[in-house]
Design a protein around this motif. Structure first.
Motif, PDB file in Angstrom:
ATOM      1  N   LEU A   1      -4.196  -4.623   1.140  1.00  0.00           N
ATOM      2  CA  LEU A   1      -4.101  -4.653  -0.330  1.00  0.00           C
ATOM      3  C   LEU A   1      -4.870  -5.838  -0.899  1.00  0.00           C
ATOM      4  O   LEU A   1      -5.555  -5.711  -1.910  1.00  0.00           O
ATOM      5  CB  LEU A   1      -2.636  -4.750  -0.760  1.00  0.00           C
ATOM      6  CG  LEU A   1      -1.885  -3.436  -0.821  1.00  0.00           C
ATOM      7  CD1 LEU A   1      -0.401  -3.681  -1.022  1.00  0.00           C
ATOM      8  CD2 LEU A   1      -2.439  -2.562  -1.926  1.00  0.00           C
ATOM      9  N   GLN A   2      -4.745  -6.988  -0.244  1.00  0.00           N
ATOM     10  CA  GLN A   2      -5.454  -8.180  -0.731  1.00  0.00           C
ATOM     11  C   GLN A   2      -6.966  -7.998  -0.638  1.00  0.00           C
ATOM     12  O   GLN A   2      -7.705  -8.517  -1.470  1.00  0.00           O
ATOM     13  CB  GLN A   2      -5.024  -9.417   0.065  1.00  0.00           C
ATOM     14  CG  GLN A   2      -3.607  -9.836  -0.241  1.00  0.00           C
ATOM     15  CD  GLN A   2      -3.071 -10.874   0.752  1.00  0.00           C
ATOM     16  OE1 GLN A   2      -3.735 -11.230   1.721  1.00  0.00           O
ATOM     17  NE2 GLN A   2      -1.855 -11.333   0.503  1.00  0.00           N
ATOM     18  N   LYS A   3      -7.418  -7.254   0.349  1.00  0.00           N
ATOM     19  CA  LYS A   3      -8.856  -7.075   0.558  1.00  0.00           C
ATOM     20  C   LYS A   3      -9.438  -5.905  -0.234  1.00  0.00           C
ATOM     21  O   LYS A   3     -10.649  -5.724  -0.249  1.00  0.00           O
ATOM     22  CB  LYS A   3      -9.141  -6.895   2.053  1.00  0.00           C
ATOM     23  CG  LYS A   3      -8.900  -8.180   2.836  1.00  0.00           C
ATOM     24  CD  LYS A   3      -9.290  -8.021   4.295  1.00  0.00           C
ATOM     25  CE  LYS A   3      -9.271  -9.382   4.994  1.00  0.00           C
ATOM     26  NZ  LYS A   3      -9.796  -9.272   6.371  1.00  0.00           N
ATOM     27  N   ALA A   4      -8.568  -5.108  -0.867  1.00  0.00           N
ATOM     28  CA  ALA A   4      -9.049  -3.963  -1.658  1.00  0.00           C
ATOM     29  C   ALA A   4      -9.818  -4.478  -2.860  1.00  0.00           C
ATOM     30  O   ALA A   4      -9.294  -5.260  -3.644  1.00  0.00           O
ATOM     31  CB  ALA A   4      -7.875  -3.099  -2.087  1.00  0.00           C
ATOM     32  N   GLU A   5     -11.061  -4.040  -3.000  1.00  0.00           N
ATOM     33  CA  GLU A   5     -11.943  -4.569  -4.047  1.00  0.00           C
ATOM     34  C   GLU A   5     -12.223  -3.576  -5.162  1.00  0.00           C
ATOM     35  O   GLU A   5     -12.652  -3.969  -6.239  1.00  0.00           O
ATOM     36  CB  GLU A   5     -13.283  -4.997  -3.422  1.00  0.00           C
ATOM     37  CG  GLU A   5     -13.122  -6.147  -2.444  1.00  0.00           C
ATOM     38  CD  GLU A   5     -14.365  -6.373  -1.592  1.00  0.00           C
ATOM     39  OE1 GLU A   5     -15.368  -5.632  -1.756  1.00  0.00           O
ATOM     40  OE2 GLU A   5     -14.317  -7.282  -0.750  1.00  0.00           O
ATOM     41  N   LEU A   6     -12.037  -2.286  -4.911  1.00  0.00           N
ATOM     42  CA  LEU A   6     -12.419  -1.295  -5.914  1.00  0.00           C
ATOM     43  C   LEU A   6     -11.298  -1.084  -6.926  1.00  0.00           C
ATOM     44  O   LEU A   6     -10.118  -1.275  -6.611  1.00  0.00           O
ATOM     45  CB  LEU A   6     -12.791   0.026  -5.231  1.00  0.00           C
ATOM     46  CG  LEU A   6     -14.025  -0.064  -4.328  1.00  0.00           C
ATOM     47  CD1 LEU A   6     -14.269   1.248  -3.609  1.00  0.00           C
ATOM     48  CD2 LEU A   6     -15.256  -0.470  -5.130  1.00  0.00           C
ATOM     49  N   PRO A   7     -11.650  -0.687  -8.162  1.00  0.00           N
ATOM     50  CA  PRO A   7     -10.618  -0.474  -9.189  1.00  0.00           C
ATOM     51  C   PRO A   7      -9.758   0.750  -8.861  1.00  0.00           C
ATOM     52  O   PRO A   7     -10.132   1.568  -8.025  1.00  0.00           O
ATOM     53  CB  PRO A   7     -11.435  -0.244 -10.459  1.00  0.00           C
ATOM     54  CG  PRO A   7     -12.771   0.229  -9.994  1.00  0.00           C
ATOM     55  CD  PRO A   7     -12.998  -0.403  -8.643  1.00  0.00           C
ATOM     56  N   GLY A   8      -8.628   0.836  -9.533  1.00  0.00           N
ATOM     57  CA  GLY A   8      -7.754   1.998  -9.357  1.00  0.00           C
ATOM     58  C   GLY A   8      -6.840   1.830  -8.162  1.00  0.00           C
ATOM     59  O   GLY A   8      -6.795   0.779  -7.521  1.00  0.00           O
ATOM     60  N   ASP A   9      -6.119   2.899  -7.873  1.00  0.00           N
ATOM     61  CA  ASP A   9      -5.146   2.867  -6.783  1.00  0.00           C
ATOM     62  C   ASP A   9      -5.812   2.585  -5.441  1.00  0.00           C
ATOM     63  O   ASP A   9      -6.932   3.020  -5.191  1.00  0.00           O
ATOM     64  CB  ASP A   9      -4.428   4.226  -6.661  1.00  0.00           C
ATOM     65  CG  ASP A   9      -3.426   4.458  -7.767  1.00  0.00           C
ATOM     66  OD1 ASP A   9      -3.406   3.681  -8.742  1.00  0.00           O
ATOM     67  OD2 ASP A   9      -2.651   5.430  -7.652  1.00  0.00           O
ATOM     68  N   VAL A  10      -5.077   1.883  -4.602  1.00  0.00           N
ATOM     69  CA  VAL A  10      -5.448   1.740  -3.200  1.00  0.00           C
ATOM     70  C   VAL A  10      -4.772   2.917  -2.497  1.00  0.00           C
ATOM     71  O   VAL A  10      -3.570   3.146  -2.664  1.00  0.00           O
ATOM     72  CB  VAL A  10      -4.959   0.390  -2.635  1.00  0.00           C
ATOM     73  CG1 VAL A  10      -5.278   0.290  -1.148  1.00  0.00           C
ATOM     74  CG2 VAL A  10      -5.574  -0.768  -3.417  1.00  0.00           C
TER      75      VAL A  10
END
Length: 167
Positions: A88-97
């Motif tokens: 989750l911390q590394k998720a960079e794109l907008p919107g839901d992970v």
């Protein structure tokens, strides 16, 4: 959770099965299109074995985050994480992970998941060896179902629905 909403996307058979021998239970063309439409442009999170089951490696148009316990694992176009929280911390794109599997990752993430994009496959697969964790119906609100009959590209009837966690 740093403002990121966690979703899961999964196709589940009537017996709760999601896979066998490291692969999907069946090939539903409509489900694969649905999956692509929902995940495109998002950060997707998967376990290493799920990643290794992808025929062409990282899925294009998405940030592929692979959770692994192996400190030496690497793959082209992949972000490595060692837990759902780190992913989750590394998720960079907008919107839901989007959590895309497999069973261990679904189990670890489910308590944090806000939405489940569910394809109910109206068939049972007794030979399956991988199952989705139990979904407690008391905790979720289902969207209207979108039911489809089997056809030449989809060997089983299936239903698309979205489950949203109750507040």
């Amino acid at each position: 959770m740093m403002g990121k909403t966690l979703s899961a996307i999964v196709a589940i058979a009537q017996n709760g099965a999601i896979g066998k021998n490291g692969d999907l239970l069946c090939h539903l063309s409509a489900d694969l299109k649905h999956f692509k439409a929902l995940t495109m442009g998002h950060s997707i999170v998967m376990g290493r074995r799920t990643f290794e089951s992808l025929p062409k490696g990282a899925l294009p148009g998405r940030q592929n985050i692979v959770i692994t316990r192996n400190p030496d694992f690497s793959a082209p176009d992949v972000t490595i994480a060692h837990s759902v929280e780190e992913a989750l911390q590394k998720a960079e794109l907008p919107g839901d992970v989007m959590i895309i599997g497999g069973a261990q990752i679904y189990r670890a993430a489910l308590p944090m998941v806000h939405t489940i994009h569910l394809t109910r496959v109206e068939a049972s697969f007794p030979e399956a060896d991988t199952f989705f964790p139990e979904i407690n119906p008391e905790q979720w609100v289902a969207s209207p179902e979108e039911r489809h009959d089997a056809d030449e590209r989809n060997p089983f009837p299936y239903t698309f629905l979205t489950l949203t966690r109750k507040k």
